[in-house]
Enzyme design. Structure first.
Site, PDB file in Angstrom:
ATOM      1  N   HIS A 181      -1.656  -5.281   1.446  1.00 50.29           N
ATOM      2  CA  HIS A 181      -2.858  -6.247   1.181  1.00 50.29           C
ATOM      3  C   HIS A 181      -2.581  -7.411   0.613  1.00 50.29           C
ATOM      4  O   HIS A 181      -1.651  -7.561  -0.029  1.00 50.29           O
ATOM      5  CB  HIS A 181      -3.688  -5.470   0.187  1.00 50.29           C
ATOM      6  CG  HIS A 181      -4.753  -6.133  -0.444  1.00 50.29           C
ATOM      7  ND1 HIS A 181      -6.001  -6.401   0.148  1.00 50.29           N
ATOM      8  CD2 HIS A 181      -5.046  -7.109  -1.540  1.00 50.29           C
ATOM      9  CE1 HIS A 181      -6.722  -7.395  -0.628  1.00 50.29           C
ATOM     10  NE2 HIS A 181      -6.017  -7.725  -1.760  1.00 50.29           N
TER      11      HIS A 181
ATOM     12  N   GLU B 141      -9.026 -10.126  -8.029  1.00 53.46           N
ATOM     13  CA  GLU B 141      -8.245  -9.220  -7.833  1.00 53.46           C
ATOM     14  C   GLU B 141      -6.910  -9.363  -8.874  1.00 53.46           C
ATOM     15  O   GLU B 141      -6.685  -8.038  -9.431  1.00 53.46           O
ATOM     16  CB  GLU B 141      -7.574  -9.177  -6.233  1.00 53.46           C
ATOM     17  CG  GLU B 141      -8.598  -8.738  -5.330  1.00 53.46           C
ATOM     18  CD  GLU B 141      -8.187  -8.953  -4.074  1.00 53.46           C
ATOM     19  OE1 GLU B 141      -8.939  -8.852  -2.909  1.00 53.46           O
ATOM     20  OE2 GLU B 141      -7.087  -9.456  -3.595  1.00 53.46           O
TER      21      GLU B 141
ATOM     22  N   TYR C 245     -11.783  -2.478  -3.226  1.00 52.81           N
ATOM     23  CA  TYR C 245     -12.401  -2.714  -1.957  1.00 52.81           C
ATOM     24  C   TYR C 245     -14.002  -2.580  -1.926  1.00 52.81           C
ATOM     25  O   TYR C 245     -14.777  -2.469  -1.062  1.00 52.81           O
ATOM     26  CB  TYR C 245     -11.969  -1.618  -0.909  1.00 52.81           C
ATOM     27  CG  TYR C 245     -10.439  -2.084  -0.283  1.00 52.81           C
ATOM     28  CD1 TYR C 245     -10.248  -3.218   0.418  1.00 52.81           C
ATOM     29  CD2 TYR C 245      -9.390  -1.184  -0.624  1.00 52.81           C
ATOM     30  CE1 TYR C 245      -8.806  -3.498   0.867  1.00 52.81           C
ATOM     31  CE2 TYR C 245      -8.266  -1.410  -0.011  1.00 52.81           C
ATOM     32  CZ  TYR C 245      -7.870  -2.557   0.414  1.00 52.81           C
ATOM     33  OH  TYR C 245      -6.648  -2.699   1.058  1.00 52.81           O
TER      34      TYR C 245
ATOM     35  N   ASN D 115      -1.663  -0.008   7.430  1.00 53.18           N
ATOM     36  CA  ASN D 115      -1.111  -1.620   7.594  1.00 53.18           C
ATOM     37  C   ASN D 115      -0.427  -2.279   6.415  1.00 53.18           C
ATOM     38  O   ASN D 115      -0.241  -3.510   6.397  1.00 53.18           O
ATOM     39  CB  ASN D 115      -2.548  -2.422   8.167  1.00 53.18           C
ATOM     40  CG  ASN D 115      -3.369  -2.781   7.156  1.00 53.18           C
ATOM     41  OD1 ASN D 115      -3.605  -1.926   6.082  1.00 53.18           O
ATOM     42  ND2 ASN D 115      -4.368  -3.496   7.568  1.00 53.18           N
TER      43      ASN D 115
ATOM     44  N   LYS E  90       0.872  -1.268  -0.022  1.00 53.56           N
ATOM     45  CA  LYS E  90       0.044   0.030   0.073  1.00 53.56           C
ATOM     46  C   LYS E  90       0.764   1.301   0.043  1.00 53.56           C
ATOM     47  O   LYS E  90       1.976   1.249   0.194  1.00 53.56           O
ATOM     48  CB  LYS E  90      -0.923  -0.100   1.438  1.00 53.56           C
ATOM     49  CG  LYS E  90      -1.947  -1.238   1.187  1.00 53.56           C
ATOM     50  CD  LYS E  90      -2.679  -1.357   2.694  1.00 53.56           C
ATOM     51  CE  LYS E  90      -3.699  -2.553   2.297  1.00 53.56           C
ATOM     52  NZ  LYS E  90      -4.586  -2.545   3.609  1.00 53.56           N
TER      53      LYS E  90
HETATM   54  P1  RTP Z   1      -6.467  -6.427   3.226  1.00 51.36           P
HETATM   55  O1  RTP Z   1      -7.526  -6.705   2.444  1.00 51.36           O
HETATM   56  O2  RTP Z   1      -5.838  -4.957   2.913  1.00 51.36           O
HETATM   57  O3  RTP Z   1      -5.358  -7.306   2.862  1.00 51.36           O
HETATM   58  O4  RTP Z   1      -6.981  -6.342   4.732  1.00 51.36           O
HETATM   59  P2  RTP Z   1      -7.640  -7.374   5.302  1.00 51.36           P
HETATM   60  O5  RTP Z   1      -8.487  -8.468   4.294  1.00 51.36           O
HETATM   61  O6  RTP Z   1      -6.965  -8.109   6.398  1.00 51.36           O
HETATM   62  O7  RTP Z   1      -8.912  -6.535   6.045  1.00 51.36           O
HETATM   63  P3  RTP Z   1     -10.439  -6.091   5.484  1.00 51.36           P
HETATM   64  O8  RTP Z   1     -11.250  -6.259   6.543  1.00 51.36           O
HETATM   65  O9  RTP Z   1     -10.669  -6.526   4.273  1.00 51.36           O
HETATM   66  O10 RTP Z   1     -10.022  -4.426   5.513  1.00 51.36           O
HETATM   67  C1  RTP Z   1      -9.314  -4.103   4.361  1.00 51.36           C
HETATM   68  C2  RTP Z   1      -8.626  -2.938   4.533  1.00 51.36           C
HETATM   69  O11 RTP Z   1      -9.330  -1.732   5.010  1.00 51.36           O
HETATM   70  C3  RTP Z   1      -8.450  -1.169   6.092  1.00 51.36           C
HETATM   71  N1  RTP Z   1      -9.588  -1.106   7.588  1.00 51.36           N
HETATM   72  N2  RTP Z   1      -9.675  -0.142   8.304  1.00 51.36           N
HETATM   73  N3  RTP Z   1     -11.673  -0.226  11.248  1.00 51.36           N
HETATM   74  C4  RTP Z   1     -10.908   0.100  10.330  1.00 51.36           C
HETATM   75  O12 RTP Z   1     -10.595   1.489  10.538  1.00 51.36           O
HETATM   76  C5  RTP Z   1     -10.659  -0.587   9.220  1.00 51.36           C
HETATM   77  N4  RTP Z   1     -10.789  -1.980   9.085  1.00 51.36           N
HETATM   78  C6  RTP Z   1     -10.231  -2.437   7.916  1.00 51.36           C
HETATM   79  C7  RTP Z   1      -7.355  -1.734   6.430  1.00 51.36           C
HETATM   80  O13 RTP Z   1      -6.721  -1.182   5.493  1.00 51.36           O
HETATM   81  C8  RTP Z   1      -7.616  -3.204   5.929  1.00 51.36           C
HETATM   82  O14 RTP Z   1      -6.514  -3.625   5.369  1.00 51.36           O
END
Ligand code: RTP
Length: 155
Positions: A122, A133, A56, A119, A16
């Protein structure tokens, strides 16, 4: 070929904008490469907010969605496709938990960042999202199928 057999599963991994800005490109690539995975596609791209929202799409209804879209489009990302046995699930382990404070030390998020909103990386969370994707960020021609002489030492 070893007893574990070969695997050509593919995952979409993206560094990212914060990961790029903080100079973590080589660190991310290094961890996947040293694990034994094969890099089959890579490009730096500055996503538009429209591309970020598309990426997203499944999180559209969440309160953090607008901030997430702005973050993901705030600078260039390094988009990659990695290939190898169980790369989707194991790749998520290499990344660590979404919330870096819950991520184990030894994972990328556990070692290099502090908050969910920054973080650094991705990774696809399942076979369907990986296929979706990869198709969103790369053409088939951009993904190279190739063998390496070390492959039989890995799989
Ligand atoms: P990623 O898709 O980025 O690998 O992350 P992930 O599956 O582990 O998590 P996901 O729930 O799909 O969320 C995607 C990205 O959204 C941001 N996020 N912010 N509560 C919050 O502020 C929040 N929750 C999620 C993070 O950048 C997360 O990686």
């Amino acid at each position: 070929t070893g007893v574990a057999g070969t695997g050509n599963e593919r995952s979409f991994i993206a560094i990212k904008p914060d990961g790029v800005q903080r100079g973590l490109i080589a660190e991310v690539i290094s961890r996947f490469e040293k694990k034994g995975y094969k890099l089959v596609a890579m490009k730096m791209i500055w996503a538009t907010e429209e591309m970020a929202a598309n990426h997203y799409d499944d999180l559209k209804g969440r309160p953090f969605f607008p901030a997430l879209v702005k973050y993901f489009a705030s600078g260039p990302i390094v988009a990659m496709v990695w290939e190898g046995p169980d790369v989707i699930k194991t790749g998520r382990k290499i990344l660590g938990a979404t919330n870096p404070q819950a991520a184990d030390v030894g994972t990328l998020r556990g070692d290099f960042c502090l908050t969910t909103g920054r973080n650094i990386i991705h990774g696809s969370d399942g076979p369907e999202s990986a296929a979706h994707e990869i198709g969103m960020w790369f053409t088939e021609k951009e993904c190279s199928a190739y063998s390496r002489s070390i492959d039989s030492w890995i799989v």
